[in-house]
Design a protein around this motif. Structure first.
Motif, PDB file in Angstrom:
ATOM      1  N   LYS A 291       0.774  -1.219   0.027  1.00  0.00           N
ATOM      2  CA  LYS A 291       0.174   0.053  -0.105  1.00  0.00           C
ATOM      3  C   LYS A 291       0.877   1.214  -0.148  1.00  0.00           C
ATOM      4  O   LYS A 291       0.276   2.446   0.113  1.00  0.00           O
ATOM      5  N   VAL A 292       2.091   1.073  -0.094  1.00  0.00           N
ATOM      6  CA  VAL A 292       3.122   2.381  -0.021  1.00  0.00           C
ATOM      7  C   VAL A 292       2.860   3.517  -1.110  1.00  0.00           C
ATOM      8  O   VAL A 292       2.699   4.445  -0.803  1.00  0.00           O
ATOM      9  N   GLY A 293       2.475   2.828  -2.507  1.00  0.00           N
ATOM     10  CA  GLY A 293       2.185   3.740  -3.483  1.00  0.00           C
ATOM     11  C   GLY A 293       1.100   4.499  -3.159  1.00  0.00           C
ATOM     12  O   GLY A 293       1.012   5.734  -3.564  1.00  0.00           O
ATOM     13  N   GLU A 294      -0.104   3.806  -2.810  1.00  0.00           N
ATOM     14  CA  GLU A 294      -1.390   4.479  -2.415  1.00  0.00           C
ATOM     15  C   GLU A 294      -1.061   5.888  -1.573  1.00  0.00           C
ATOM     16  O   GLU A 294      -1.565   6.686  -1.449  1.00  0.00           O
ATOM     17  N   PHE A 295      -0.537   5.205  -0.499  1.00  0.00           N
ATOM     18  CA  PHE A 295      -0.094   6.084   0.801  1.00  0.00           C
ATOM     19  C   PHE A 295       0.626   7.392  -0.055  1.00  0.00           C
ATOM     20  O   PHE A 295       0.413   8.518   0.337  1.00  0.00           O
ATOM     21  N   MET A 296       1.821   7.278  -0.817  1.00  0.00           N
ATOM     22  CA  MET A 296       2.354   8.283  -1.138  1.00  0.00           C
ATOM     23  C   MET A 296       1.677   9.101  -1.938  1.00  0.00           C
ATOM     24  O   MET A 296       1.934  10.168  -1.992  1.00  0.00           O
ATOM     25  N   ASN A 297       0.698   8.593  -2.647  1.00  0.00           N
ATOM     26  CA  ASN A 297      -0.094   9.663  -3.690  1.00  0.00           C
ATOM     27  C   ASN A 297      -0.968  10.477  -2.609  1.00  0.00           C
ATOM     28  O   ASN A 297      -1.067  11.599  -2.914  1.00  0.00           O
ATOM     29  N   GLN A 298      -1.395   9.910  -1.432  1.00  0.00           N
ATOM     30  CA  GLN A 298      -2.102  10.920  -0.558  1.00  0.00           C
ATOM     31  C   GLN A 298      -1.001  11.869  -0.053  1.00  0.00           C
ATOM     32  O   GLN A 298      -1.443  13.224   0.216  1.00  0.00           O
ATOM     33  N   VAL A 299       0.327  11.636   0.235  1.00  0.00           N
ATOM     34  CA  VAL A 299       1.103  12.476   0.690  1.00  0.00           C
ATOM     35  C   VAL A 299       1.312  13.795  -0.117  1.00  0.00           C
ATOM     36  O   VAL A 299       1.406  14.951   0.100  1.00  0.00           O
ATOM     37  N   LYS A 300       1.386  13.274  -1.486  1.00  0.00           N
ATOM     38  CA  LYS A 300       1.658  14.379  -2.397  1.00  0.00           C
ATOM     39  C   LYS A 300       0.361  15.128  -2.495  1.00  0.00           C
ATOM     40  O   LYS A 300       0.614  16.194  -3.647  1.00  0.00           O
ATOM     41  N   ASP A 301      -0.844  14.844  -2.627  1.00  0.00           N
ATOM     42  CA  ASP A 301      -1.884  15.443  -2.786  1.00  0.00           C
ATOM     43  C   ASP A 301      -2.225  16.482  -1.621  1.00  0.00           C
ATOM     44  O   ASP A 301      -2.320  16.076  -0.478  1.00  0.00           O
ATOM     45  N   LYS A 302      -1.767  17.762  -2.001  1.00  0.00           N
ATOM     46  CA  LYS A 302      -1.823  18.803  -1.054  1.00  0.00           C
ATOM     47  C   LYS A 302      -3.053  18.884  -0.191  1.00  0.00           C
ATOM     48  O   LYS A 302      -3.135  19.231   0.989  1.00  0.00           O
ATOM     49  N   ASN A 303      -4.403  18.456  -0.944  1.00  0.00           N
ATOM     50  CA  ASN A 303      -5.583  18.527  -0.278  1.00  0.00           C
ATOM     51  C   ASN A 303      -5.958  17.426   0.861  1.00  0.00           C
ATOM     52  O   ASN A 303      -6.633  17.472   1.645  1.00  0.00           O
ATOM     53  N   SER A 304      -5.043  16.607   1.008  1.00  0.00           N
ATOM     54  CA  SER A 304      -5.133  15.316   1.867  1.00  0.00           C
ATOM     55  C   SER A 304      -4.788  15.688   3.482  1.00  0.00           C
ATOM     56  O   SER A 304      -5.316  15.154   4.300  1.00  0.00           O
ATOM     57  N   GLY A 305      -3.647  16.779   3.372  1.00  0.00           N
ATOM     58  CA  GLY A 305      -3.228  16.877   4.840  1.00  0.00           C
ATOM     59  C   GLY A 305      -2.478  16.061   5.218  1.00  0.00           C
ATOM     60  O   GLY A 305      -2.022  15.919   6.510  1.00  0.00           O
ATOM     61  N   VAL A 306      -1.961  14.838   4.731  1.00  0.00           N
ATOM     62  CA  VAL A 306      -0.997  13.671   4.943  1.00  0.00           C
ATOM     63  C   VAL A 306       0.204  14.118   4.662  1.00  0.00           C
ATOM     64  O   VAL A 306       0.605  14.612   3.499  1.00  0.00           O
TER      65      VAL A 306
END
Ligand code: ACO
Length: 436
Positions: A291-306
């Motif tokens: 799930k690392v790829g999926e998590f990294m996409n969240q990190v790179k999404d500025k709106n996610s706050g992750v």
């Protein structure tokens, strides 16, 4: 401070007279422009939220070159200290400017060891907390409470009193952290034992019980000692600046250190190792490395706050040198404990690999910081996650007190009092209640 031959000139487009500003050179690192007379001469302040371009003091303790990924305590690279010295030698160095010789080392060690007990009243103070209170809330209270025991005997303007306050703090922090832990789990407090090393004594106070001795493993002892060395100081970070600002009013040094503990708690600072481990556990629960790829996409999404916790640093725009040492320690500890296949360690390695190759992280110069691996080491040792930041506070206490004592001994020291750009309402009149 060495004056530079170069001077800065500040000019204004409205025809106001320009001003010449002196520049000083440090031993290494960027020069500084002296703006102390700016307000007096121009009626203007500088504006620098977050102190991005402001040196708040001069210091000879710790130097960081964030672009090179270099950390020096009193000129010595952290990589050499971590391998050749123990934590108490490092404390001596930070406090006194030089590494101790054998006699100085023995004397310092004896002095710290002789101050490890805390007043028995501290137990009753601790009892006032809920058992499930966060250890950093407890530590903020306990360290602040020490000021009550040493107030009359601590004259901040007396160098000998400052020195003894430093020894007391370094000596008592492990006792307080272990007490906070024992209180949470409902076990009796274990008193310090003087024939153990600083790290060994802490491990025993944490994990022994009155019915079962704790055998200190040299690998774990060394790992913890290294964690302490790597966290001992980090120049003018948020908590250290807090201690300096708090102490600049001439307050009791134990109270100033309690302010540092409070600041360190935040997830953007010392709380990051706890946040990092929680993040790893969350990804593991989602499915782990897959799930690392999926998590990294969240990190790179500025709106996610992750955010990728344990990554990025205000000063390091290169690999944090402490992270490399911590990764080594992590491998040693996992091997010693037979946890080489620890899924969180594997996950951390996978995240690190992707982040170091990903454009998002490369472009922003985001590298692992010390917290990325320290949480895994501490968890493997058996330290509960909420206690991680308290361990950091324990280790950083020497840096805080060294910086506080340096400030007070500095003839240029003044109470800290930043100014502001006021953007609220201009002066206005209060209307009677019926007209509001
Ligand atoms: N994950 C994802 N993106 C990040 C991260 C991260 N961990 N850190 C910074 N960024 C991004 C920001 O979104 C920003 O992107 P943008 O330019 O597109 O807006 C850019 O990198 C710069 O980040 P800032 O927040 O402006 O950098 P700053 O110097 O203010 O923050 C900080 C440094 C707070 C440490 C930050 O990197 C962070 O939050 N990291 C995670 C928490 C952490 O590990 N803290 C431990 C610090 S070390 C210590 O205290 C021992």
């Amino acid at each position: 401070m060495t004056p530079s031959d170069v001077k800065a000139t500040l000019s204004f487009s409205d025809g106001s007279p320009s001003m010449e500003l002196p520049i000083y050179k440090g031993t290494i690192g960027p020069d500084v422009i002296d703006i102390r007379k700016l307000y007096g001469q121009t009626g203007k302040f500088t504006y620098d939220p977050g102190f991005l371009s402001t040196a708040s003091c001069n210091s000879s303790i710790t130097y960081i070159d964030g672009d090179k990924g270099e950390l020096l305590y009193r000129g010595y690279p952290i990589e050499q200290l971590a391998v050749n010295c123990d934590y108490l030698e490092t404390c001596y160095l930070l406090l006194n400017g030089e590494l101790p010789n054998a006699t100085q080392k023995a004397d310092f060690q004896a002095s710290v060891t002789n101050h490890t007990m805390v007043n028995e009243q501290m137990q009753f103070f601790l009892r006032g907390f809920r058992r499930d209170a966060h250890p950093m809330a407890v530590m903020t209270g306990l360290v602040g409470a020490l000021s009550a025991f040493y107030h009359d005997s601590t004259d901040i303007n007396n160098p000998e009193h400052r020195e003894i306050a430093a020894i007391r703090l370094i000596a008592k922090m492990p006792t307080l952290v272990a007490m906070a832990y024992k209180y949470t789990v409902g076990q009796p407090y274990i008193y310090p034992k003087n024939d153990l090393s600083y790290a060994g004594n802490f491990l025993r106070m944490m994990f022994a019980t009155p019915c079962e001795e704790y055998k200190v493993s040299p690998v774990i002892e060394r790992a913890l000692d290294r964690i302490f060395i790597l966290h001992a100081d980090h120049e003018q970070n948020a908590s250290t600046s807090t201690v300096r600002l708090c102490g600049s009013s001439g307050t009791n040094p134990f109270a100033a250190i309690a302010a540092g503990v409070a600041c360190l708690w935040g997830p953007a600072h010392g709380g990051a190792n706890e946040a990092c481990l929680n993040m790893l556990e969350d990804i593991q629960a989602m499915g782990g490395v897959a799930k690392v790829g999926e998590f990294m996409n969240q990190v790179k999404d500025k709106n996610s706050g992750v955010r990728l916790m344990g990554f990025g640093h205000r000063v390091y725009k290169n690999y944090d040198p402490r992270a490399k040492l911590m990764q080594e320690t992590c491998k040693e500890v996992l091997q010693e404990l037979g946890l080489e296949n620890d899924p969180l360690f594997k996950l951390a390695m996978a995240l690190e690999k992707i982040a170091l190759e990903d454009d998002y992280f490369v472009a922003r110069k985001l590298y692992p910081n010390v917290d990325f691996y320290s949480g895994i080491v501490q968890r493997a040792i058996g330290i509960p996650v909420p206690l991680f930041t308290a361990i950091f506070a324990l280790a950083r206490t020497v840096g805080w007190i060294a910086q506080l004592n340096e400030m007070i001994a500095d003839p240029e020291y003044k109470i800290g009092r930043p100014r502001q750009l006021f953007v609220g309402s201009a002066k206005r009149d209060v209307k009677p209640l019926a007209q509001r």
